[in-house]
Structure formats: structure tokens, C-alpha cells
Design an enzyme around this catalytic site. Structure first.
Site, PDB file in Angstrom:
ATOM      1  N   ASP A 313       0.850  -1.187   0.000  1.00 14.57           N
ATOM      2  CA  ASP A 313       0.000   0.000   0.000  1.00 14.57           C
ATOM      3  C   ASP A 313       0.887   1.239   0.000  1.00 14.57           C
ATOM      4  O   ASP A 313       2.116   1.160   0.100  1.00 14.57           O
ATOM      5  CB  ASP A 313      -0.932  -0.027   1.219  1.00 14.57           C
ATOM      6  CG  ASP A 313      -2.238   0.718   0.970  1.00 14.57           C
ATOM      7  OD1 ASP A 313      -2.250   1.638   0.131  1.00 14.57           O
ATOM      8  OD2 ASP A 313      -3.243   0.390   1.618  1.00 14.57           O
ATOM      9  N   GLU A 509     -10.086   6.905   4.439  1.00 19.47           N
ATOM     10  CA  GLU A 509      -9.315   6.271   5.499  1.00 19.47           C
ATOM     11  C   GLU A 509      -8.708   7.299   6.451  1.00 19.47           C
ATOM     12  O   GLU A 509      -8.277   8.364   6.058  1.00 19.47           O
ATOM     13  CB  GLU A 509      -8.214   5.400   4.904  1.00 19.47           C
ATOM     14  CG  GLU A 509      -7.284   6.130   3.956  1.00 19.47           C
ATOM     15  CD  GLU A 509      -6.363   5.179   3.221  1.00 19.47           C
ATOM     16  OE1 GLU A 509      -5.620   4.449   3.891  1.00 19.47           O
ATOM     17  OE2 GLU A 509      -6.394   5.168   1.978  1.00 19.47           O
TER      18      GLU A 509
END
Length: 847
Positions: A313, A509
Site C-alpha cells: 500500500d 481512510e
């Protein structure tokens, strides 16, 4: 180099063997793709002919803002990505042709290297609810809404439509679907999950992968990504990138089920998760998933049999101990094959080549990673096809699937209340529409829409979208619909019904997390919406509430004030689908009935989390609940939970700033001498601000200290204060032995005093206590990081009344100084920590 590979394999098999002897086996996942001998031989020849630099280049994934096509050629780059809020030429309104042109340029550059066999680059994007980074694309409901449909066939159709849109722009890979099984709805990514039920996640996730990859190798499919491996939805307290404390059996039976379905459907890439795993039952800590050989190599690749590649990520490798954005042999050894290094990719390549040469990374591990990447590129047909060659390439109409999205909206809505059968409304009715969300495509579409957090968007940014208000007007006619965002200047008695469109503002997020100091009570974060409905209810006309949210929330107060209540989730760009369900047909018959069923248990209390089926809690509405016109039921009045002001459970931490200011706090820039007006900092973390504009004394931008875009970089040019403020004074005495904690990274040494203070305002005589940070900053070099813990007792000693603090964090300077600030909070017990400062170490600073 078999001897170099052996330790890596040995470490990877520790979990497989089950050191305690009781670990459950991880069965093989299966895949529709088999290794073809001809392909494997071709891959082996290509790898054998590559230099080390070329191999590491294939493993490297920069962000398009930070790499040119010519650099793709020179550094043998294997992949590029665009982050949320990144577009060709940094143009939010880039056309399909603009996207395709850049994709083709990257491709051509990758095929013009001096490699014996040039390897095409692959572009990855976050197309998570349609091609959501691209101006003009149809946006589908977020996964939570699709989970309410339970319709695997619909998911497959949406996958196909999304693949067509992505291929129109020349991109071949999406970072979707998210397969998290959310256990605590405080997590800000709850809406990216299909359900709390792993069986629903598996069925829908597998169907979506099949839709995206249908005909993989042709020109109408794209690669899917199963993410984030593994357990991201099960972190303690729903904390983003936190710690999952599940047992191995729970990890397998709950959090792994979506991956089994996705791999069985043919998913070729998996993204590693930011979270950590601590098997509390076994007393074993596996740390960050990006560095877990046991899970990435041992479980995913060996036991489950995954032969595609694992991608990290965004700067995920930097979270491993001893690593940085540009260096992390641990992650590669653990099993990461492609490394997402958005900005620092050149240093990453140089460091990784040196680490292989020093033996820190086995060459066999590099060869394995490159083999996997080439295998996926071959299966996807990239070697024989350029971005401009696809049948949808450059076709703007391929971005559109409005009828499909409208159907998805209709199937996703869940009817929670319809007392008196007030719905559906007759088309002859005159309707008052209220609520800012009624005419906001930004709120309808939520996070991951044109920008990362979904903020900074206006209705004009969605030329093919329709708000809820527009959908009602189109169905009823302009004359029958009156809109008042705040309910001012209208009399409900003049209408037949009131439609209130309420809900959460966009987040993604991190920013969407509800901290322990908060609750699930929607009205605590948006009291203006409660006041709006209170002013309309009980005035002789039915109130229908349409609630837009990324998770179930405690809304008993709004339910009691509403005659009908619809959970609409984040429906995307087709607000007309909501009107389809609220209204009868022109002939008076029911045109569409509610089909949606809750994908998550709905709380009856403000602190009722975690709350999952089978865990013993008593929800207000159970998993799978949903009324319809054919299955009516009366709800009646609900008990009201006392509004919780100090969060849920024991008072252990009060969050002040986590990427953005945490409710009830706002971040303000203030002039000490009132030379310019107080300015509230934008919650849009993608923006840079100068305060005051044109002659700034404070420059504010977003950077990273710990995790992606988690810090504010503050550059003082003149006198200014950064203040965390709330109209509700904090009762800091409720946090025993507490300290003020925050992280700081020095960007420019101070040339004057730097004050850190707390202010309890006029309520306690204007007591303002602050300390001079210069003695603590002097030992730091530019770029150094400092984590500070300052006991609240030190501020109390300066006269601050801890029960009345309006400004728990005040950072001030009157001369040039720059630092990045992150993770501001008050934590109980932290004053006793060994690394907490002592009051005598602090130098008071007069205001």
C-alpha cells in the site's frame, strides 16, 4: 542461490507449521488460471536476460505526479499508479483522451528500453465505485450499499461496467475490491466493506472480481486486487491501520473468506494491509502485515496457493521498524513483490539494488517477485496490446452506466421505518425538501471520489450525476418541489410531505475514524441536522428522512422525529434511484419496492460497538433487516440514549487531531494581535492554505510523519497561532495522570519563541498557560522527529483549569519557524510513562 533462499522459506513456513501445534490449516484457494508451460518458459527467459536494476525497476510503482514517461523508460519501471486526487497534468477535468494519451505514453516508454525483452508497464488506479477518479464517470454505490443488495449478479455487472470505463482511459488495473469484514463500525472505511458477514463479503467480492476480469487477456477486462490482506476490518476500536487481535481461527474463518472467494474467481493481485496482527489467544505478535513472511509468503503464497503478485500500500513499507519510504528489505523478504513508492522511487531502486548486492535480499526473492509480475502481465494480455488498442479506448461514452447505477441505488436502499404507510408518496403531492445533502453530489458520492477524501467537489464536478433533489424534481415537476437547505423561510403546513436528506460529510481512510472520545451518535457530530428535523416534525405533515452514511449510526432521535426513515448509504451519482422508491408511479401504483437488507447490525445505543451477529449484542435492527411496502411493520417511539460527552467506555484518550480535527474540535489559525480574521483550516487534506491569503503569516499544507498524509506542515512567516478549539470545554480532569501527546518533525529551526499552551478561555478568567519549546527543539536537525508527552499537571501549575479547557492545543510563533505536527491527543496515564517530560524540564512562556 538455493542457500540464500532457504532462510526466507524457513521463516515463511513458521505459521504454516503452527508452532503451538493448534493452528488451523489454511486450505488452498484454487484459481481458474493454470500455469502454462510455454508462458513459464517465456518468463524464465525474460528474467534470465534482465539485469538487477531492470528487475528492481519492474518491482517499483511510482505515482504519476512524480514520474515522467521518459523516466519509466530509463528506470525500467514495472508499474505506475494515480492516487486519489491525482490526474493527468494535475487537471481534475482531464478528458478520457487525456488519460489515454498519458497511459499510451507510459506504455510506449516502457517498450523502448534497452532490455533484451521490453516489458510493458501496468497502471493501477483506485476505481472502487466506478472509475471514480475520472471527471464525468458514473459512480456506483459504495460497497456497503452493494452489500445491502445481496445481488451477486448485479455486482458482476457493475464490475464489467467499471472495467469498460477503466479501459477507456487506457488503464488496466484497479485496486479493488476491498474484502474487509468490519467488526467495529467506528472504522472510517466501513463503507468500503460489503458486510459484517464474511459469507456476504465472499459471495459479492468473488462476483465483483469475475466482473472486472471477465475475459482477462482481452480488451474489455482489467485486473482486480484483493485488498487489504489481511484483517484490516478487525482492528481494535476500529482504528485505521491499527492492531487486529483475532485468533488465527478467527482470522481464517472471518477475515480470510473474501480472499478465498476472490482467488477462486481469479484475482491476480493482492494488496498488503497497513494493519498489524497480534494473535492474542496464542500470545504471538506478527507485527505489521507488510513485514509478515508468515502471512504473505507462508499463508497466502504457499498454503493458499496464490501465484500472482502482492503489491504494497501507499508507502506501507515505511511503517516497518528500521524502514523508510525508500528502503525496506524486510518487506521484500516477507513477500511483497511490487512496492508502491509514490515519491521516493529513485532512492528505493538504488537502495534495493545495493541491498541485494550486500546479500540483505536474496536474488532468488527478487527473481520470484519479477516472475510473478511477468506472469500476471502475460495473463492480462499486456504484452500484445497497447492502451490505445482496446475497443473502448478513448470512448467517453464508456464512462457511463447510468441505468445500471440507478438500479443499484434502488436495490441498495433499506427501509427502516414507515409508520402509517406514509411511503410511497403520490406524484401529485407537493413536497418540501430540506437538508444540505439533498442537493450535494459530494455527500452522495462520499470518499474516494475525484479526490482521496471525496472533499472539494461541487455539483458541477458531476456533469452526468443527479442529486436526490434533482431526482425528485424530475419525477414530481419543478412546481411541486420546494427546497430549503436549513428549513428557513418555509411552512411545512403548506406541503403534503417533508423529505429531509441528512447524513455524514465525505471522508476516507483515517479521517473517517470515530475515536474512543467519540460515539456513534450522529447528532453529536451534526447537531444542526437534529435541530432541522425538530423544527419540522409534529407540524401536521409527515417527515421522511433519507439518511446518507458510510456506516450504521445511532439515530434514535432522528428516527423518533421521522414518520419514515431510509438508510441510503452512499448511493453515488444517481440520486434519481432514491426518488424511484419514495414515489408511486404516475398511475398511483407502486413502481419499485424496497429490496435492500442491512449489511451491518444497527445500534440501539450510542456506544454499542462492536456489534456483530453472533456476538451476543442486541441491535436495534438486526443484520438482514429491512422493511418493504409488501412487508410493513410499525416501529413506534424508541428509547433515547443519554448523549455521551466523554466517549464510550473508560476515559483513556481524547483525540484532538488525526489527519483532520476530531469532533468537537476545529483547527483555527489566529492572529495574536487580531491583524487578520480567525481562519478555520479546511478539512480537505489535499489543499495547501496561506493565512491570510496574499500576505501569509502562516502557510499550512499536508505531509506525512507516521502514515499517509497524517500531518500538518506549518510554516510561520510572522506572528500566528494554530489552535484546536471547541465551544464545549473539555473535562480534562476526567483523564487521570494524563499528558498531552503529539508528534513533531522539524522543518526549520525557530528564530524566535515557540509556545505550546492550553487555554481555558473566559470561563476561568482567561487563564492561558504555555511553555517555550525552543529548549526541546534545539538538539534537533531539520527532518528529525520528536514525540512529546507533557503532563497536564504542568499546565495546571500555570493556572489552567483542567475542567474548562476550550483550547487544549495552542502552538504559536512570532518569527520564522516550520514544523510538521501529527497525532495530537490527551492520554490517561501517559504522565507516568518513562518518556514523559517532567514539569521542571519545561520553561514557562508569558503570553
Amino acid at each position: 542461490m538455493k542457500h540464500a533462499l532457504t532462510p526466507w522459506l524457513a521463516a515463511a513456513t513458521l505459521l504454516c507449521a503452527g508452532a503451538a501445534g493448534a493452528a488451523p490449516a489454511w486450505p488452498a484457494a484454487g484459481s481458474p488460471f493454470q500455469r502454462l508451460p510455454a508462458d513459464e518458459a517465456r518468463i524464465a527467459r525474460i528474467v534470465a536476460g534482465m539485469s538487477l536494476a531492470q528487475k528492481v525497476g519492474q518491482m517499483t510503482q511510482p505515482e504519476i505526479r512524480h514520474i515522467t514517461p521518459d523516466e519509466v523508460r530509463r528506470f525500467y519501471i514495472g508499474s505506475v499508479l494515480n492516487g486519489g486526487g491525482s490526474w493527468p497534468g494535475n487537471n481534475k477535468y482531464a478528458s478520457v483522451a487525456d488519460w489515454l494519451r498519458l497511459a499510451q505514453a507510459y506504455h510506449e516508454a516502457s517498450m523502448q528500453t534497452d532490455m533484451a525483452q521490453p516489458v510493458p508497464v501496468i497502471w493501477g488506479t483506485d476505481a472502487v465505485h466506478g472509475h471514480n477518479n475520472v471527471f464525468g464517470a458514473t459512480l456506483f454505490p459504495h460497497n456497503i450499499g452493494l452489500g445491502a443488495t445481496r445481488d451477486a449478479g448485479l455486482l458482476r455487472e457493475i464490475g464489467r461496467a467499471t472495467a469498460r470505463a477503466v479501459r477507456a482511459t487506457g488503464i488496466q488495473w484497479t485496486f479493488a475490491p476491498t474484502l474487509a469484514v468490519v467488526r467495529d463500525d467506528r472504522w472510517g472505511r466501513t463503507y468500503e466493506s460489503y458486510a459484517e458477514d464474511p459469507a456476504v463479503v465472499a459471495r459479492l467480492g468473488g462476483a465483483y472480481v469475475r466482473g472486472l476480469q471477465d475475459g482477462l487477456g482481452g480488451d474489455a477486462a482489467i485486473l482486480a486486487t484483493a485488498k487489504h490482506f489481511i484483517g484490516d476490518g478487525g482492528t481494535a476500536q476500529g482504528k485505521d491501520q491499527g492492531v487486529n487481535e483475532a485468533s488465527q481461527a478467527e482470522l481464517l474463518t472471518i477475515h480470510a473468506q473474501g480472499y478465498y472467494a476472490a482467488l477462486a474467481a481469479g484475482a491476480q493481485t493482492v494488496m498488503a494491509s497497513f494493519n498489524s496482527w497480534h494473535d492474542r489467544a496464542a500470545g504471538q505478535d506478527y507485527g505489521k502485515l507488510h513485514g509478515s513472511q508468515a502471512l504473505l509468503s507462508g499463508v497466502l503464497k504457499q498454503q493458499m496457493g496464490f501465484d500472482g503478485f502482492i503489491v504494497s500500500d501507499w508507502n506501507g513499507i515505511a511503517q516497518l521498524p528500521g524502514c523508510s519510504n525508500a528502503s525496506c528489505p524486510q518487506a521484500i523478504n516477507a513477500g511483497i513483490d511490487m512496492v508502491m513508492v509514490p515519491e521516493d522511487w529513485q532512492a528505493f531502486i538504488a537502495n534495493t539494488v545495493a541491498q541485494v548486492q550486500r546479500g540483505e535480499i536474496p536474488l532468488a526473492r527478487i527473481d520470484d517477485a519479477v516472475t510473478r509480475i511477468l506472469r500476471v502481465k502475460l495473463r492480462a494480455g499486456l504484452f500484445g496490446q497497447a492502451p490505445q488498442d482496446g475497443r473502448y479506448a478513448g470512448r467517453a461514452e464508456a464512462l457511463q452506466a447510468r441505468a445500471l447505477a440507478r438500479r443499484a441505488v434502488r436495490e441498495s436502499l433499506v427501509l427502516l421505518k414507515n409508520d402509517g404507510g406514509v411511503l410511497p408518496l403520490a406524484r401529485q403531492r407537493r413536497v418540501l425538501v430540506v437538508g444540505r445533502a439533498a442537493d450535494s453530489l459530494e455527500q452522495q458520492t462520499g470518499g474516494w471520489t475525484l479526490s482521496w477524501q471525496g472533499t472539494g467537489n461541487g455539483n458541477s464536478d458531476f456533469p452526468a450525476g443527479e442529486t436526490v433533489l434533482a431526482g425528485l424534481r424530475a419525477a414530481l415537476g419543478e412546481a411541486r418541489v420546494v427546497y430549503s437547505p436549513d428549513g428557513a423561510g418555509v411552512n411545512p403546513a403548506e406541503f403534503d410531505a417533508v423529505v429531509a436528506v441528512l447524513g455524514e460529510t465525505p471522508y476516507a481512510e483515517g479521517n473517517g475514524d470515530i475515536p474512543p472520545s467519540g460515539t456513534l451518535r450522529h447528532s453529536a457530530r451534526h447537531p444542526e441536522e437534529l435541530r432541522l428535523v425538530q423544527g419540522l416534525a409534529g407540524r401536521g405533515r409527515p417527515v421522511i428522512t433519507v439518511f446518507l452514511s458510510g456506516r450504521p449510526l445511532y439515530v434514535n432521535d432522528l428516527l423518533n422525529l421521522s414518520d419514515a426513515f431510509v438508510a441510503a448509504w452512499l448511493p453515488g451519482s444517481e440520486g434519481g434511484g432514491i426518488a424511484d422508491l419514495l414515489l408511486r408511479r404516475a398511475d398511483g401504483r407502486v413502481g419499485h419496492d424496497f429490496k435492500g437488507r442491512l449489511p451491518f447490525s444497527w445500534p440501539r445505543g450510542a456506544c454499542q460497538t462492536p456489534l456483530n451477529a453472533g456476538d451476543g449484542g442486541q441491535p436495534l435492527f438486526a443484520l438482514g433487516h429491512g422493511l418493504s411496502y409488501a412487508r410493513p411493520a410499525r416501529l413506534g417511539q424508541l428509547a433515547l440514549d443519554a448523549p455521551a460527552s466523554g466517549g464510550c467506555g473508560a476515559r483513556t484518550e481524547m483525540a484532538i487531531f488525526e489527519r483532520v480535527a476530531q469532533a468537537p474540535y476545529e483547527l483555527l489559525a489566529i492572529s495574536p494581535g487580531q491583524r487578520w480574521p480567525t481562519r478555520k483550516l479546511s478539512d480537505d487534506i489535499n489543499l495547501s492554505e496561506e493565512i491570510p491569503a496574499g500576505r501569509p503569516e502562516l502557510l499550512v499544507s499536508t505531509v506525512q510523519i507516521n502514515t499517509q498524509q497524517d500531518a500538518k506542515l506549518l510554516r510561520w512567516q510572522g506572528p500566528a497561532r494554530l489552535v484546536a478549539w471547541s465551544a464545549q470545554p473539555a473535562l480534562l480532569s476526567a483523564y487521570p495522570d494524563a499528558a498531552l501527546l503529539f508528534d513533531l518533525r522539524l522543518a526549520q529551526a525557530p528564530s524566535g519563541a515557540v509556545g505550546l499552551g492550553m487555554d481555558c478561555g473566559a470561563g476561568c478568567g482567561g487563564k492561558f498557560g504555555q511553555f517555550d519549546l525552543r529548549p526541546l527543539l534545539r538538539p534537533l536537525a531539520v527532518g528529525d522527529r520528536l514525540s512529546l508527552k507533557i503532563p497536564l499537571a504542568c499546565f495546571a501549575a500555570l493556572g489552567v483549569v483542567l475542567d474548562r479547557v476550550e483550547q487544549p492545543f495552542v502552538l504559536s510563533a512570532d518569527a520564522p519557524f516550520a514544523a510538521a505536527i501529527a497525532h495530537i491527543r490527551v492520554q490517561a496515564g501517559a504522565a507516568r510513562h518513562a518518556d514523559a517530560l517532567r514539569c521542571e524540564q519545561l520553561q514557562p512562556l508569558l503570553p
